[in-house]
Design a protein around this motif. Structure first.
Motif, PDB file in Angstrom:
ATOM      1  N   PHE A  56       1.106  -1.422   0.155  1.00 28.57           N
ATOM      2  CA  PHE A  56       0.017   0.302   0.113  1.00 28.57           C
ATOM      3  C   PHE A  56       0.839   1.511  -0.408  1.00 28.57           C
ATOM      4  N   ASP A  57       0.720   2.316  -0.822  1.00 27.91           N
ATOM      5  CA  ASP A  57       0.821   3.153  -0.819  1.00 27.91           C
ATOM      6  C   ASP A  57       0.597   4.571  -0.787  1.00 27.91           C
ATOM      7  N   THR A  58       1.305   4.674   0.862  1.00 25.13           N
ATOM      8  CA  THR A  58       0.017   6.005   1.031  1.00 25.13           C
ATOM      9  C   THR A  58       1.295   7.815   1.531  1.00 25.13           C
ATOM     10  N   LEU A 161      13.402   7.358  -1.861  1.00 27.78           N
ATOM     11  CA  LEU A 161      12.888   9.062  -2.721  1.00 27.78           C
ATOM     12  C   LEU A 161      11.684   8.793  -3.356  1.00 27.78           C
ATOM     13  N   SER A 162      11.871   9.951  -3.948  1.00 26.36           N
ATOM     14  CA  SER A 162      10.205  10.209  -4.562  1.00 26.36           C
ATOM     15  C   SER A 162      10.714  11.205  -5.436  1.00 26.36           C
ATOM     16  N   ASN A 163      10.440  11.820  -6.289  1.00 26.23           N
ATOM     17  CA  ASN A 163      10.370  12.583  -7.573  1.00 26.23           C
ATOM     18  C   ASN A 163      11.831  13.904  -7.308  1.00 26.23           C
ATOM     19  N   PHE A 164      12.532  12.761  -7.413  1.00 24.59           N
ATOM     20  CA  PHE A 164      14.750  13.037  -6.841  1.00 24.59           C
ATOM     21  C   PHE A 164      14.551  12.987  -8.901  1.00 24.59           C
ATOM     22  N   TYR A 210       4.609   6.065 -10.715  1.00 23.43           N
ATOM     23  CA  TYR A 210       3.364   6.400  -9.701  1.00 23.43           C
ATOM     24  C   TYR A 210       2.286   7.233 -11.155  1.00 23.43           C
ATOM     25  N   SER A 211       1.025   6.703 -10.932  1.00 24.29           N
ATOM     26  CA  SER A 211      -0.094   7.615 -12.197  1.00 24.29           C
ATOM     27  C   SER A 211       0.047   6.575 -12.953  1.00 24.29           C
ATOM     28  N   PRO A 212       0.217   5.503 -13.296  1.00 30.45           N
ATOM     29  CA  PRO A 212       0.228   3.851 -14.294  1.00 30.45           C
ATOM     30  C   PRO A 212      -0.598   4.750 -15.365  1.00 30.45           C
ATOM     31  N   PHE A 213      -2.399   5.165 -14.983  1.00 28.14           N
ATOM     32  CA  PHE A 213      -3.118   5.190 -16.376  1.00 28.14           C
ATOM     33  C   PHE A 213      -2.503   6.486 -17.446  1.00 28.14           C
ATOM     34  N   GLY A 214      -1.671   7.183 -16.835  1.00 27.91           N
ATOM     35  CA  GLY A 214      -1.445   8.291 -17.508  1.00 27.91           C
ATOM     36  C   GLY A 214      -2.388   8.702 -18.222  1.00 27.91           C
ATOM     37  N   MET A 218      -9.453  10.396 -16.721  1.00 30.03           N
ATOM     38  CA  MET A 218      -9.480  11.538 -15.945  1.00 30.03           C
ATOM     39  C   MET A 218      -8.493  12.057 -15.099  1.00 30.03           C
ATOM     40  N   ARG A 219      -8.435  13.067 -14.702  1.00 31.95           N
ATOM     41  CA  ARG A 219      -6.890  13.924 -14.381  1.00 31.95           C
ATOM     42  C   ARG A 219      -7.887  15.167 -13.764  1.00 31.95           C
ATOM     43  N   PHE A 220      -8.069  15.498 -12.546  1.00 33.63           N
ATOM     44  CA  PHE A 220      -8.281  17.111 -12.263  1.00 33.63           C
ATOM     45  C   PHE A 220      -9.523  16.828 -12.941  1.00 33.63           C
ATOM     46  N   PRO A 262      -1.167   1.546  -9.457  1.00 34.76           N
ATOM     47  CA  PRO A 262      -2.523   1.579  -9.395  1.00 34.76           C
ATOM     48  C   PRO A 262      -4.181   2.202  -8.614  1.00 34.76           C
ATOM     49  N   LYS A 263      -4.409   3.348  -8.365  1.00 31.65           N
ATOM     50  CA  LYS A 263      -4.888   3.662  -7.372  1.00 31.65           C
ATOM     51  C   LYS A 263      -7.228   3.239  -7.703  1.00 31.65           C
ATOM     52  N   THR A 264      -7.169   2.734  -6.799  1.00 33.42           N
ATOM     53  CA  THR A 264      -8.900   2.244  -7.003  1.00 33.42           C
ATOM     54  C   THR A 264      -9.597   2.555  -6.481  1.00 33.42           C
ATOM     55  N   VAL A 265     -10.510   2.719  -5.863  1.00 31.59           N
ATOM     56  CA  VAL A 265     -11.345   2.577  -5.020  1.00 31.59           C
ATOM     57  C   VAL A 265     -12.924   1.529  -5.367  1.00 31.59           C
ATOM     58  N   LYS A 268     -14.476  -3.315  -8.611  1.00 29.14           N
ATOM     59  CA  LYS A 268     -13.950  -4.546 -10.162  1.00 29.14           C
ATOM     60  C   LYS A 268     -12.246  -4.313 -10.269  1.00 29.14           C
ATOM     61  N   ARG A 269     -12.506  -3.154 -10.364  1.00 32.35           N
ATOM     62  CA  ARG A 269     -11.312  -2.134 -10.651  1.00 32.35           C
ATOM     63  C   ARG A 269     -10.370  -2.489  -9.599  1.00 32.35           C
ATOM     64  N   LEU A 270     -10.516  -3.027  -8.596  1.00 40.29           N
ATOM     65  CA  LEU A 270      -9.338  -3.466  -7.626  1.00 40.29           C
ATOM     66  C   LEU A 270      -9.285  -4.929  -8.221  1.00 40.29           C
ATOM     67  N   GLU A 272      -9.305  -6.463 -11.127  1.00 36.29           N
ATOM     68  CA  GLU A 272      -8.821  -6.085 -12.802  1.00 36.29           C
ATOM     69  C   GLU A 272      -6.982  -5.695 -12.380  1.00 36.29           C
ATOM     70  N   ASN A 273      -7.090  -4.478 -11.986  1.00 38.00           N
ATOM     71  CA  ASN A 273      -5.672  -3.493 -12.427  1.00 38.00           C
ATOM     72  C   ASN A 273      -4.500  -5.154 -10.799  1.00 38.00           C
ATOM     73  N   ILE A 274      -4.927  -5.894 -10.335  1.00 41.20           N
ATOM     74  CA  ILE A 274      -3.944  -7.410  -9.265  1.00 41.20           C
ATOM     75  C   ILE A 274      -4.126  -8.573 -10.172  1.00 41.20           C
TER      76      ILE A 274
HETATM   77  P1  NDP Z   1      -3.223   6.490 -11.404  1.00 41.83           P
HETATM   78  O1  NDP Z   1      -2.469   6.417 -12.127  1.00 41.83           O
HETATM   79  O2  NDP Z   1      -3.586   5.320 -10.857  1.00 41.83           O
HETATM   80  O3  NDP Z   1      -4.688   6.829 -11.881  1.00 41.83           O
HETATM   81  C1  NDP Z   1      -6.034   6.819 -10.665  1.00 41.83           C
HETATM   82  C2  NDP Z   1      -7.522   6.697 -11.472  1.00 41.83           C
HETATM   83  O4  NDP Z   1      -7.751   5.081 -12.597  1.00 41.83           O
HETATM   84  C3  NDP Z   1      -8.824   7.221 -10.400  1.00 41.83           C
HETATM   85  O5  NDP Z   1      -9.681   7.979 -11.153  1.00 41.83           O
HETATM   86  C4  NDP Z   1      -9.262   5.557 -10.838  1.00 41.83           C
HETATM   87  O6  NDP Z   1     -10.822   5.819 -10.627  1.00 41.83           O
HETATM   88  C5  NDP Z   1      -9.404   5.073 -12.229  1.00 41.83           C
HETATM   89  N1  NDP Z   1      -9.037   4.040 -12.630  1.00 41.83           N
HETATM   90  C6  NDP Z   1      -8.089   2.988 -11.415  1.00 41.83           C
HETATM   91  N2  NDP Z   1      -8.291   1.709 -12.619  1.00 41.83           N
HETATM   92  C7  NDP Z   1      -8.876   1.900 -13.115  1.00 41.83           C
HETATM   93  C8  NDP Z   1      -8.976   0.360 -14.686  1.00 41.83           C
HETATM   94  N3  NDP Z   1      -8.461  -0.165 -14.600  1.00 41.83           N
HETATM   95  N4  NDP Z   1      -9.814   1.570 -15.327  1.00 41.83           N
HETATM   96  C9  NDP Z   1     -10.467   2.519 -15.570  1.00 41.83           C
HETATM   97  N5  NDP Z   1     -10.311   3.896 -14.747  1.00 41.83           N
HETATM   98  C10 NDP Z   1      -9.086   3.119 -13.968  1.00 41.83           C
HETATM   99  O7  NDP Z   1      -3.172   7.724 -11.018  1.00 41.83           O
HETATM  100  P2  NDP Z   1      -2.667   8.704  -9.252  1.00 41.83           P
HETATM  101  O8  NDP Z   1      -2.519   9.834  -9.566  1.00 41.83           O
HETATM  102  O9  NDP Z   1      -4.171   8.120  -8.779  1.00 41.83           O
HETATM  103  O10 NDP Z   1      -1.375   7.697  -9.129  1.00 41.83           O
HETATM  104  C11 NDP Z   1      -1.590   6.552  -8.428  1.00 41.83           C
HETATM  105  C12 NDP Z   1      -0.964   6.734  -6.627  1.00 41.83           C
HETATM  106  O11 NDP Z   1       0.601   7.058  -7.217  1.00 41.83           O
HETATM  107  C13 NDP Z   1      -1.609   7.640  -6.043  1.00 41.83           C
HETATM  108  O12 NDP Z   1      -2.939   6.796  -5.068  1.00 41.83           O
HETATM  109  C14 NDP Z   1      -0.389   7.943  -4.808  1.00 41.83           C
HETATM  110  O13 NDP Z   1      -0.559   6.492  -3.738  1.00 41.83           O
HETATM  111  C15 NDP Z   1       0.927   7.761  -5.588  1.00 41.83           C
HETATM  112  N6  NDP Z   1       1.777   8.990  -6.537  1.00 41.83           N
HETATM  113  C16 NDP Z   1       2.370   9.462  -6.142  1.00 41.83           C
HETATM  114  C17 NDP Z   1       3.119  10.763  -5.976  1.00 41.83           C
HETATM  115  C18 NDP Z   1       3.972  11.297  -5.595  1.00 41.83           C
HETATM  116  O14 NDP Z   1       4.588  12.712  -5.973  1.00 41.83           O
HETATM  117  N7  NDP Z   1       5.337  10.430  -5.599  1.00 41.83           N
HETATM  118  C19 NDP Z   1       2.289  11.641  -6.982  1.00 41.83           C
HETATM  119  C20 NDP Z   1       0.828  11.166  -7.323  1.00 41.83           C
HETATM  120  C21 NDP Z   1       0.660   9.630  -7.425  1.00 41.83           C
HETATM  121  P3  NDP Z   1     -12.078   4.842  -9.373  1.00 41.83           P
HETATM  122  O15 NDP Z   1     -10.822   4.613  -8.143  1.00 41.83           O
HETATM  123  O16 NDP Z   1     -13.118   5.488  -9.476  1.00 41.83           O
HETATM  124  O17 NDP Z   1     -11.209   3.281 -10.192  1.00 41.83           O
END
Ligand code: NDP
Length: 325
Positions: A56-58, A161-164, A210-214, A218-220, A262-265, A268-270, A272-274
């Protein structure tokens, strides 16, 4: 549905990191300080443990450490996992870079999680700021030495480290006592990070993406240019392997030895992603996805770009600092 068995990477300090982690940053629309409603995130994390997530990443700044910790403690109490079966990554926020502040932040994190230790403590940014978000010139080596003390005190097993950028990582390697075992950076088809990943790999540092789906998501609350879920390169690979485009992109990270977070709440996608450890992309398929590279960052805190330790390239029109309203 079956529990997924996730492979692990051996880190420089001999410890092991599960090859996928669940992202827990929920604050995109709200600008950072967000907690979930009605223990939503806690419930997501307990469910994630049930389907096989062990990482888990927090971060202190996400405001999710307490719910992630609560979920882990619940599953330990239920006897589903032992503490040593889960890997918890968290991050030191920029306001706590001074030597004496690091231990305060660390203890606060442990308090919030309700755990005796975390597995990985990352410096979130090389950038130190004061409590009022004015720039601090605290050297990130001072911060790093304080993080080394956190390992010695047993508060975290590993540090990273992160963002170095490359030069900054090199400096930590040269001047530190403990080598960073992990580097967390933005990695997705639009920022493939070829150079930094090769550098980290040569040093034995495990890369987390991080942000693996690019641009796939949708973002913001907005769509961005770049490949979407219906991109022909991704849908044809999805068809070939019987996977979704999202799974293809996550596997692309895995096949480059990057740990996607990947972040999801969504339940189903939880799942899918693993569910990406039963197939593998070919070299030329990885290369095809690499072609989306446009060096695009979604995490670009240009309001810090005048800071001496800003890690990225400067841009002409920096955005206003959201931390200093
Ligand atoms: P992600 O690339 O993980 O995208 C998250 C978005 O994708 C959410 O809107 C989620 O919605 C949706 N999603 C997840 N799974 C699927 C799927 N299988 N199909 C379609 N949509 C999907 O972006 P994040 O920017 O959230 O990055 C992930 C994590 O990286 C963060 O939560 C954080 O822990 C870390 N991070 C670290 C940073 C740093 O500076 N070190 C900066 C940014 C992020 P839904 O929840 O509804 O599924």
């Amino acid at each position: 549905s079956a529990v997924v068995d996730v492979p692990k990477y051996k880190m420089l300090d001999g410890r092991e990191m599960p090859a996928i982690g669940l992202g827990t940053y929920l604050g995109f629309d709200k600008g950072g300080a967000v907690t979930s409603k009605d223990k939503q995130l806690r419930n997501v994390v307990t469910e994630a443990i049930d389907v096989g997530y062990r990482h888990f990443d927090t971060a202190a700044i996400y405001n999710t450490e307490s719910e992630v910790g609560e979920a882990i403690r619940m599953k330990i109490e239920e006897g589903v996992i032992k503490r040593e079966d889960v890997f918890l990554t968290t991050k030191l926020w920029n306001t706590h870079h001074k030597r004496e502040e690091v231990i305060i932040a660390m203890k606060e994190t442990l308090n919030k999680t309700g755990l005796d230790y975390v597995d990985l403590f990352l410096m979130h940014w090389p950038i130190g700021v004061n409590a009022d978000y004015t720039h601090s010139d605290t050297d990130f080596m001072e911060t790093w030495h304080a993080m080394e003390d956190m390992v010695k005190l047993g508060f975290t097993k590993s540090i990273g480290l992160s963002n170095f950028n490359k030069m900054q990582i090199q400096r930590v390697l040269n001047e530190g006592t403990i080598k960073p075992v992990a580097l967390q950076i933005e990695v997705h088809p639009q920022i493939i990070q070829e150079e930094l990943i090769a550098f980290a790999k040569a040093e034995g540092i495990v890369v987390m993406g991080y942000s693996p789906f690019g641009s796939l998501v949708m973002r913001f609350g907005m769509e961005f240019p770049g490949p979407k879920m219906d991109d022909p390169v991704l849908t044809s690979l999805a068809q070939k392997y019987g996977k979704t485009p999202a799974q293809i992109v996550l596997r692309w990270l895995v096949d480059r030895n990057v740990v996607p977070i990947p972040k999801t709440v969504n339940p189903k996608r939880l799942r899918e992603n693993i569910n990406i450890f039963d197939f593998k992309l070919e070299e030329d398929e990885i290369e095809k996805i690499n072609q989306f590279d446009s060096n695009t960052r979604y995490t670009l805190p240009s309001f810090w770009q005048t800071h001496p330790y800003y890690p990225f390239e400067q841009i002409p029109n920096p955005i206003p600092d959201p931390f200093r309203s």
